[in-house]
Design a protein around this motif. Structure first.
Motif, PDB file in Angstrom:
ATOM      1  N   MET A  40      12.700   4.618   5.434  1.00 37.58           N
ATOM      2  CA  MET A  40      14.376   4.246   4.619  1.00 37.58           C
ATOM      3  C   MET A  40      13.709   3.463   3.258  1.00 37.58           C
ATOM      4  N   GLN A  41      12.228   2.788   3.122  1.00 38.11           N
ATOM      5  CA  GLN A  41      12.061   2.722   1.981  1.00 38.11           C
ATOM      6  C   GLN A  41      11.914   3.391   1.173  1.00 38.11           C
ATOM      7  N   GLY A  42      10.691   4.723   1.591  1.00 34.56           N
ATOM      8  CA  GLY A  42      10.937   5.867   0.086  1.00 34.56           C
ATOM      9  C   GLY A  42      12.543   6.477   0.086  1.00 34.56           C
ATOM     10  N   VAL A  43      13.142   6.210   0.947  1.00 32.91           N
ATOM     11  CA  VAL A  43      14.158   7.129   0.616  1.00 32.91           C
ATOM     12  C   VAL A  43      15.784   6.262   0.145  1.00 32.91           C
ATOM     13  N   LEU A  44      15.779   5.047   0.437  1.00 30.85           N
ATOM     14  CA  LEU A  44      17.187   4.353  -0.227  1.00 30.85           C
ATOM     15  C   LEU A  44      16.466   3.123  -1.216  1.00 30.85           C
ATOM     16  N   PHE A  45      15.615   3.020  -1.018  1.00 29.54           N
ATOM     17  CA  PHE A  45      14.731   1.853  -2.138  1.00 29.54           C
ATOM     18  C   PHE A  45      13.632   2.248  -2.730  1.00 29.54           C
ATOM     19  N   ALA A  46      13.152   3.791  -3.393  1.00 28.59           N
ATOM     20  CA  ALA A  46      12.625   3.889  -4.311  1.00 28.59           C
ATOM     21  C   ALA A  46      10.404   4.141  -3.687  1.00 28.59           C
ATOM     22  N   ASP A  47      10.954   2.913  -2.774  1.00 30.23           N
ATOM     23  CA  ASP A  47       9.602   2.736  -2.673  1.00 30.23           C
ATOM     24  C   ASP A  47       8.442   3.275  -1.845  1.00 30.23           C
ATOM     25  N   GLY A  48       7.459   4.065  -2.095  1.00 29.44           N
ATOM     26  CA  GLY A  48       6.758   4.833  -1.520  1.00 29.44           C
ATOM     27  C   GLY A  48       7.267   5.848  -2.216  1.00 29.44           C
TER      28      GLY A  48
ATOM     29  N   THR B 188      14.043   9.350  -6.051  1.00 27.67           N
ATOM     30  CA  THR B 188      15.622   8.647  -6.056  1.00 27.67           C
ATOM     31  C   THR B 188      15.737   7.402  -6.982  1.00 27.67           C
ATOM     32  N   ALA B 189      14.923   6.888  -7.986  1.00 30.01           N
ATOM     33  CA  ALA B 189      14.776   5.945  -8.814  1.00 30.01           C
ATOM     34  C   ALA B 189      16.276   5.739  -9.891  1.00 30.01           C
ATOM     35  N   ASP B 190      17.132   6.466  -9.127  1.00 28.54           N
ATOM     36  CA  ASP B 190      18.497   5.984  -9.855  1.00 28.54           C
ATOM     37  C   ASP B 190      19.501   5.783  -8.710  1.00 28.54           C
ATOM     38  N   SER B 191      18.313   5.529  -7.304  1.00 31.15           N
ATOM     39  CA  SER B 191      19.844   5.497  -6.298  1.00 31.15           C
ATOM     40  C   SER B 191      19.850   4.198  -6.590  1.00 31.15           C
ATOM     41  N   PRO B 192      20.915   3.797  -5.615  1.00 28.84           N
ATOM     42  CA  PRO B 192      22.020   2.215  -5.912  1.00 28.84           C
ATOM     43  C   PRO B 192      21.120   0.865  -5.490  1.00 28.84           C
ATOM     44  N   LEU B 193      20.285   1.640  -4.447  1.00 30.78           N
ATOM     45  CA  LEU B 193      19.401   0.401  -3.875  1.00 30.78           C
ATOM     46  C   LEU B 193      16.982   0.305  -4.819  1.00 30.78           C
ATOM     47  N   ALA B 194      17.176   0.838  -5.654  1.00 29.62           N
ATOM     48  CA  ALA B 194      16.293   1.423  -6.164  1.00 29.62           C
ATOM     49  C   ALA B 194      15.842  -0.404  -6.449  1.00 29.62           C
ATOM     50  N   ASP B 195      13.976  -0.177  -5.936  1.00 30.12           N
ATOM     51  CA  ASP B 195      13.579  -1.271  -6.551  1.00 30.12           C
ATOM     52  C   ASP B 195      14.325  -2.635  -5.877  1.00 30.12           C
ATOM     53  N   TYR B 196      14.912  -2.256  -4.678  1.00 29.16           N
ATOM     54  CA  TYR B 196      15.137  -3.541  -4.179  1.00 29.16           C
ATOM     55  C   TYR B 196      16.041  -4.211  -4.538  1.00 29.16           C
ATOM     56  N   GLY B 197      17.491  -3.862  -5.558  1.00 28.06           N
ATOM     57  CA  GLY B 197      18.083  -4.172  -6.406  1.00 28.06           C
ATOM     58  C   GLY B 197      19.615  -3.737  -5.785  1.00 28.06           C
ATOM     59  N   VAL B 198      20.508  -4.329  -6.076  1.00 27.35           N
ATOM     60  CA  VAL B 198      21.341  -3.360  -6.064  1.00 27.35           C
ATOM     61  C   VAL B 198      22.552  -2.728  -7.054  1.00 27.35           C
ATOM     62  N   LYS B 199      22.890  -1.514  -7.513  1.00 31.19           N
ATOM     63  CA  LYS B 199      22.748  -1.367  -8.876  1.00 31.19           C
ATOM     64  C   LYS B 199      23.942  -2.036  -9.702  1.00 31.19           C
TER      65      LYS B 199
ATOM     66  N   MET C 291       0.988  -0.972   0.480  1.00 33.87           N
ATOM     67  CA  MET C 291      -0.168  -0.030  -0.328  1.00 33.87           C
ATOM     68  C   MET C 291       0.999   1.461   0.137  1.00 33.87           C
ATOM     69  N   HIS C 292       1.999   1.332  -0.541  1.00 30.97           N
ATOM     70  CA  HIS C 292       2.896   2.174  -1.301  1.00 30.97           C
ATOM     71  C   HIS C 292       2.651   3.389  -1.612  1.00 30.97           C
ATOM     72  N   VAL C 293       1.828   4.307  -1.574  1.00 25.71           N
ATOM     73  CA  VAL C 293       1.286   5.270  -2.372  1.00 25.71           C
ATOM     74  C   VAL C 293       2.783   6.228  -2.831  1.00 25.71           C
ATOM     75  N   PRO C 294       2.841   6.182  -4.063  1.00 28.83           N
ATOM     76  CA  PRO C 294       3.578   6.359  -4.511  1.00 28.83           C
ATOM     77  C   PRO C 294       3.323   8.102  -5.679  1.00 28.83           C
ATOM     78  N   ASP C 295       4.477   9.213  -5.767  1.00 28.41           N
ATOM     79  CA  ASP C 295       4.299  10.198  -6.465  1.00 28.41           C
ATOM     80  C   ASP C 295       3.248  10.822  -7.489  1.00 28.41           C
ATOM     81  N   GLY C 296       2.295  11.955  -7.757  1.00 30.47           N
ATOM     82  CA  GLY C 296       1.710  11.203  -7.827  1.00 30.47           C
ATOM     83  C   GLY C 296       0.186  11.014  -7.782  1.00 30.47           C
ATOM     84  N   PHE C 297       0.128  10.380  -7.125  1.00 30.16           N
ATOM     85  CA  PHE C 297      -1.483  10.196  -6.581  1.00 30.16           C
ATOM     86  C   PHE C 297      -2.273  10.879  -6.307  1.00 30.16           C
TER      87      PHE C 297
END
Length: 376
Positions: free
Chosen positions: A93-101, A291-302, A1-7
């Motif tokens: 942590m999810q929003g800042v590091l993993f681009a989730d929410g 932070t879509a380009d962060s090293p941990l975006a989408d729960y993966g290491v770039k 139920m993580h609400v993204p930007d724009g909703f």
């Protein structure tokens, strides 16, 4: 139920941010009363565990998955105020590091996933434990029901927020029906995870479960033909410390295994909100995460191409960062409570005087004042 930007539009997002900030401020004050030397480490562990289990999406219907929200679990284990902070740390942590929410939607997510779930769950939980027979089994049953109801309550809360600040013109009746329907199913998974976790902790250290305090039956002894309450023996501090340390280590290891290994086998289907957003068209104005380009975006290491290794490392990093951030917050609150208790014990300390007790023990260090029950 993580609400993204724009909703949700900017004014409502800002208002939700103020609500979230107020709730966090109140929780910071309330958590100082809930935390002690035993539960402060557990609170950081609860935050890390919630982060790990939220990576484990489970299927709930055709093409739809769900995951733990964690408000009920946190409230029952460490208290409602501390519970709000636990889930808030996870969301941050999810929003800042993993681009989730979304970052602009962080206030919406904290208000919905941290505040609503925790408050609803704890109110239901306390009501049930008063009605059910006193005992550990009742705590587990109440935990199941509280968690089950907290998830659709969060779905209703999101629908109300969307009705006020939604960025697309869709049928709110259809959105509400879809949201509540799928999140009732997700709530069953939430309830099972919550009840199993609470039951496991109660089996090992019932004294650490905030929601179970005061529910144990006193030991009875027969004296002169009558049953009387036995005087509780003083706890063995070294043994209790070892037990807490063992529980903490077991919890961290479990969290690391879940996030670093088991998460690879989680359902890849969209979660409840994502599925409803796609089906009902409320994602038309969704924005790319800041932070879509962060090293941990989408729960993966770039730059790590192996999906299993990339996701596993991201999960391990997430658990580590969350437990460090959460523990830092809760230990700080605990130390401030100890400092407040010490200041209150000094006559005139609240009046800004330099009065010092004549018999103050040397080498006290933190200046902590303890009662026979172990509370500062």
């Amino acid at each position: 139920m993580h609400v993204p930007d724009g909703f949700i539009d900017a004014p409502v997002s800002a208002a939700a941010g103020l609500v979230a900030a107020g709730a966090v401020a109140v929780s910071l004050k309330g958590a100082r009363r809930e935390l002690d030397e035993r539960t402060a480490p557990l609170a950081g562990l609860v935050a890390a565990f919630i982060f790990a289990v939220q990576m484990l999406n489970f299927p709930v219907a055709a093409g739809t998955s769900g995951h733990l929200l964690g408000g009920a679990l946190a409230a029952i284990l460490v208290g409602p105020f501390t519970g709000v902070l636990c889930v808030s740390v996870v969301l941050l942590m999810q929003g800042v590091l993993f681009a989730d929410g979304g970052l602009t939607a962080l206030g919406v997510n904290i208000s919905d996933m941290a505040v609503v779930t925790t408050v609803v769950a704890y109110v239901v939980f306390r009501g049930l434990v008063k009605l059910l027979p006193r005992g550990r089994r009742s705590v587990t049953v109440a935990s199941f029901a509280a968690a089950l109801l907290s998830v659709p309550a969060a779905a209703v809360a999101f629908t109300l927020v969307y009705a006020v600040g939604g960025t697309t013109d869709v049928s709110l009746t259809k959105v509400a029906t879809a949201m509540v329907g799928v999140h009732i199913l997700i709530g069953i998974g939430e309830a099972a995870i919550t009840a199993l976790t609470v039951g496991a902790v109660i089996a090992v250290r019932p004294d650490l479960v905030y929601g179970a305090r005061g529910l144990t039956r006193p030991l009875k002894l027969r004296v002169g033909g009558e049953l009387v309450d036995a005087q509780a023996a003083a706890p063995a501090t070294p043994a209790a410390a070892r037990s807490t340390r063992t529980l903490w280590i077991a919890g961290i290891v479990t969290s690391l295994v879940l996030a670093g290994f088991v998460s690879f086998y989680a359902s890849a289907n969209p979660d409840g909100l994502e599925k409803v957003a796609r089906d009902k068209g409320i994602d038309k104005k969704a924005e790319e995460h800041a932070t879509a380009d962060s090293p941990l975006a989408d729960y993966g290491v770039k730059d790590i191409t192996d999906a299993r290794l990339s996701g596993g490392l991201a999960g391990v990093i997430g658990v580590g960062v969350t437990v460090i951030a959460g523990s830092a917050v809760f230990w700080t609150l605990r130390r401030r409570r100890s400092g407040d208790a010490s200041a209150a014990a000094v006559p005139g300390a609240d009046e800004g005087t330099d009065t010092v007790p004549e018999a103050a023990p040397a080498g006290d260090g933190g200046g902590r004042s303890r009662t026979p029950g172990g509370e500062a």
